[in-house]
Write an enzyme that holds these catalytic residues in place. Structure first.
Site: not given
Lengths: 220, 234, 220, 234
Positions: A48-49
């Site tokens: 997700e980052n």
């Protein structure tokens, strides 16, 4: 040496992944799934980052402080990986390009509603990317213990905790069974060797339809 | 290599810190602390400004990233997606000492991008049927419901980059990119901590992630480096 | 050798540009402005297609088919240039990071309304990036002939053509005069040597307030 | 250098063209023809599909870019920002043979990005008080009016890249980038014409502009190259 319960669940979850899939693994048991993905297929793990193409854990002292997965642990990249910002990372999810997400759960119910982010008054960590993943991945696989610490069923008729997303779950994998969410209801498709259909039903609050082709999973 | 400060953007850290005051609305880059400037976090703690409103992905860890500022009692409010990695943030919330507004991660990223892109809002259908709906307007587009998610901007944004040129063109390092390019665009005053500052023309125009037009202040230097959780475990 | 009318207007427009400015030049006369920007300041010219830092025209046969300004002509880059996609290009404009845009006009009026994109039934080329630029640049400078081909005033009481943007224009530069748009109305601030205040007024439909510090521009 | 077609995305041009049919909604990268694939334009003309709906920045020039398709009478509708460089487009519009929907350039870019990002719409205040308002919903956010601009997606997108790897990770060349990364994301089937295809791992992960996750088909080859207007003038 046999696999532990967590590894059995992870191994079963890995069967859901096909060649070319874009996959997001939640923290906890889902993270273990990467160890069981078939070596003859090529998948991309999404973080997700802002990162597509997570590779194996680096060797100790080879960690890079700027190469970290969404769970906060050092990782590596595979060939074909790409970095991007967090808006682009969620654009991939929101636009439906994620084939599978494998998530943990506090509760799942007969309609495939998922609750996994908050226990009001007790544990309020925030949803992180969980709502985006649950709502937008093409297939949501939940990997969870069949009951909670007190032995209460986590697979409920109706979720009592605040929802992460509505009618999102496709498949539930526990240490006892594999249950598919369909419009007709929850179908008990597989049980792990060592348990019985009766045990699974007795430890599930939701109604289960037992598949006519019930598979008994006996790895190794 | 002589660095000409052609645009006057390269400043001392104390000059940059003058923009961060009590009650400042402060946006920060970083995800689990990765990509948050150790130097600027350290300076914020030293200056001990109070009642900050923080906007960013998560509350870091107690000794890592923005978590250090939170544990130092400097924030009155936070708009974020996750505080689970910092138990102190949860305690402050429970005790009513820090207000928390949760946004789903992709929604937070789009709200910040909207703020930096001059949009009045974006329509998103993540969070429908959940408590995230509360207080939000629902807009129908072609008979499908979406939440009206409002843009987020800050008075000051702190950004951590690998390299800046003197105009403020930025490149980042791997997953330390995360929210940084979004924060750079959504802040009235964007302060960049660059690991390295290079002369104009040193960066390949194809590889620049943040055009310098968004950057107001560039600082560099060491300070405040923390031990990562995975280093602490070893 | 004296400057032509177009060059005089471009030279005057260039006076509006300061060190560090981010500038977008429209096609036509505005494009000429870049030749008159002071050599002791550093500005970045913005191109709508996705590019900050336009440099001079390349030598013949040195053109790069993939390095083209928004007007469709080959260009070069200056140090510190960056490429980006067209959404990012307009994010720069929409978020207020453009200090000045210099545009042409079909009509401007007393309120600073601008019409420059359509003559219904005659010429309907589309607005391109004109609306974004006119609405969102910090300062909108219009460079235009004082009257149209038929001798009719282009600086009107109220625009009759469909608008590009409302109350957006800050300064109007014609071959006769420099006019500032203020809340009090249009202020005639400067006239070019060779014309008179009376001539300017007679060729303008809008009311003009003559500045007490009227400047007469005599370049060279 | 052996290229392994690990993901099956590398195809022949005729295989790619099977997706472009009569009445296809087709989005194209390019700005004044720069960044539009000459090869794919040529193939679209050869296949002579009809009644296309075209979505892209502009109508090119009569002999350049999408302009060639328009002059060949293949479009029934176009959503665009500018047709001034192609007089034939203006004639077709005037004669009622091609419907034109104009969007301001930044709004078109955001609408396509919204389509590729899973947003239900974006709120923009460019075009307020102009005829661009017509037929659009006005939404108040904190007492300021914005136009509700709907997302745009296409059935097929054609993208022109400098280099693709076998997964479809893309980099572009200078201003040929323009709308291409947006189109890549907003199409059900994204067809990339890459000047070069390289093995997985050849592209630097920091420099990839379009992650391969958005790319369905990759073709390469020469064909259809046009003479630019500035070359015609010389």
């Amino acid at each position: 040496m046999g696999l532990g319960t967590r590894e059995l669940m992870a191994k079963r979850a890995a069967e859901e992944i096909s060649n070319g899939n874009i996959v997001n693994l939640g923290i906890g048991i889902p993270t273990l799934v990467s160890d069981f993905i078939r070596s003859d297929i090529h998948v991309f793990l999404h973080s997700e980052n802002g990162f597509l193409g997570i590779g194996p854990k680096p060797a100790t002292s080879k960690e890079d402080k700027n190469l970290i997965n969404a769970g906060g642990f050092p990782c590596t990249t595979v060939k074909g990986a790409s970095y991007f910002d967090s808006a682009e990372s969620f654009a991939i999810i929101r636009s439906g390009k994620l084939d599978i997400t494998i998530l943990g759960a506090l509760e799942v119910d007969e309609k495939g509603n998922l609750a996994n982010w908050i226990v009001p008054g007790k544990r309020v960590p925030g949803m992180g990317g969980g709502m985006d993943l649950a709502e937008k991945a093409k297939k949501v696989v939940v990997v969870t213990t069949h009951t909670n610490k007190n032995g209460s069923p986590k697979i409920k008729k109706i979720c009592s905790l605040p929802l992460t997303a509505q009618t999102c779950v496709g498949l539930i994998i526990t240490e006892l069974a594999v249950i598919e969410v369909t419009e007709e209801g929850l179908i008990l498709k597989e049980i792990f060797g060592g348990t019985t259909v009766d045990e699974v039903i007795s430890r599930t609050e939701a109604s289960l339809i037992v598949s006519k082709n019930l598979r008994v999973i006996n790895y190794e | 290599m002589v660095i000409e400060n052609t645009f006057g953007k390269i400043k001392r850290v104390d000059e940059a810190m003058a923009y961060i005051k009590d009650k400042t609305i402060l946006m920060f880059g970083g995800f689990g602390g990765v990509g948050t400037s150790p130097l600027l976090i350290d300076e914020i703690i030293k200056k001990d400004v109070k009642e900050l409103t923080l906007i960013g992905n998560d509350s870091g860890f107690p000794k890592v990233g923005i978590g250090r500022v939170i544990c130092n009692g400097q924030a009155k409010k936070m708009i974020t997606t996750h505080i689970g990695s910092n138990p102190v943030a949860g305690e402050l919330m429970t005790e009513g000492k820090m207000e928390i507004e949760f946004s789903p991660q992709g929604t937070l990223a789009e709200r910040i991008r909207a703020g930096g892109t001059g949009l009045g809002g974006v329509l998103i259908n993540v969070g429908l049927g959940t408590i995230i709906e509360e207080g939000k307007e629902i807009i129908q587009v072609d008979d499908k419901p979406y939440l009206l998610e409002k843009p987020l901007r800050a008075e000051v944004g702190i950004v951590y980059a690998k390299v800046a040129d003197t105009f403020g063109n930025l490149i980042y390092d791997k997953t330390a990119r995360n929210f940084n390019p979004l924060v750079a665009k959504a802040s009235d005053v964007t302060i960049v901590h660059a690991e390295e500052i290079v002369p104009l023309g040193e960066l390949n125009p194809e590889e620049i992630i943040t055009p310098g037009v968004y950057v107001d202040i560039i600082v560099t230097g060491k300070g405040g480096e923390w031990k990562w959780v995975w280093e602490q475990e070893n």
